[in-house]
Design a protein around this motif. Structure first.
Motif, PDB file in Angstrom:
ATOM      1  N   MET A   1      32.165  -8.642   0.233  1.00 54.83           N
ATOM      2  CA  MET A   1      32.417  -7.210   0.309  1.00 54.83           C
ATOM      3  C   MET A   1      33.908  -6.926   0.527  1.00 54.83           C
ATOM      4  SD  MET A   1      30.897  -4.499  -0.086  1.00 54.83           S
ATOM      5  CE  MET A   1      30.403  -2.929   0.395  1.00 54.83           C
ATOM      6  N   THR A   2      34.568  -7.812   1.231  1.00 57.35           N
ATOM      7  CA  THR A   2      35.997  -7.631   1.472  1.00 57.35           C
ATOM      8  C   THR A   2      36.771  -7.665   0.161  1.00 57.35           C
ATOM      9  OG1 THR A   2      35.801  -8.634   3.649  1.00 57.35           O
ATOM     10  CG2 THR A   2      37.997  -8.520   2.716  1.00 57.35           C
ATOM     11  N   LYS A   3      36.390  -8.585  -0.726  1.00 56.36           N
ATOM     12  CA  LYS A   3      37.059  -8.682  -2.016  1.00 56.36           C
ATOM     13  C   LYS A   3      36.882  -7.384  -2.810  1.00 56.36           C
ATOM     14  CE  LYS A   3      37.228 -11.546  -6.151  1.00 56.36           C
ATOM     15  NZ  LYS A   3      36.662 -12.699  -6.843  1.00 56.36           N
ATOM     16  N   THR A   4      35.685  -6.831  -2.794  1.00 52.60           N
ATOM     17  CA  THR A   4      35.418  -5.572  -3.492  1.00 52.60           C
ATOM     18  C   THR A   4      36.253  -4.444  -2.921  1.00 52.60           C
ATOM     19  OG1 THR A   4      33.175  -6.277  -3.987  1.00 52.60           O
ATOM     20  CG2 THR A   4      33.606  -3.916  -4.096  1.00 52.60           C
ATOM     21  N   PHE A   5      36.328  -4.369  -1.601  1.00 54.06           N
ATOM     22  CA  PHE A   5      37.094  -3.314  -0.937  1.00 54.06           C
ATOM     23  C   PHE A   5      38.586  -3.432  -1.264  1.00 54.06           C
ATOM     24  CE2 PHE A   5      39.279  -1.580   2.854  1.00 54.06           C
ATOM     25  CZ  PHE A   5      38.869  -0.261   2.722  1.00 54.06           C
ATOM     26  N   THR A   6      39.125  -4.647  -1.204  1.00 52.08           N
ATOM     27  CA  THR A   6      40.549  -4.809  -1.498  1.00 52.08           C
ATOM     28  C   THR A   6      40.840  -4.518  -2.965  1.00 52.08           C
ATOM     29  OG1 THR A   6      40.305  -7.203  -1.814  1.00 52.08           O
ATOM     30  CG2 THR A   6      40.973  -6.448   0.383  1.00 52.08           C
TER      31      THR A   6
END
Length: 64
Positions: A1-6
């Protein structure tokens, strides 16, 4: 999810920066930065559905 957010932050930043540089307007840059990624997300969803259907058709002859 962090990758998607960034990635979303990166996408918004690029959309804003390009629009701001072309128009000189913070308001238009902000609007495009919100609208373009939202539309792109919807288009990507349908692209994935169509692509999955295409992949499934390609795999069927191999399974037979």
């Amino acid at each position: 999810m962090t990758k998607t957010f960034t990635f979303a932050i990166l996408h918004f930043s690029v959309a804003f920066t390009v629009t701001y540089l072309l128009t000189g307007s913070i308001v238009i840059g902000g609007a495009i930065a919100l609208i373009e990624p939202a539309i792109n997300t919807v288009v990507f969803y349908f692209h994935e559905k169509i692509w999955k259907r295409f992949e499934n058709k390609q795999l069927k002859p191999l399974a037979a």
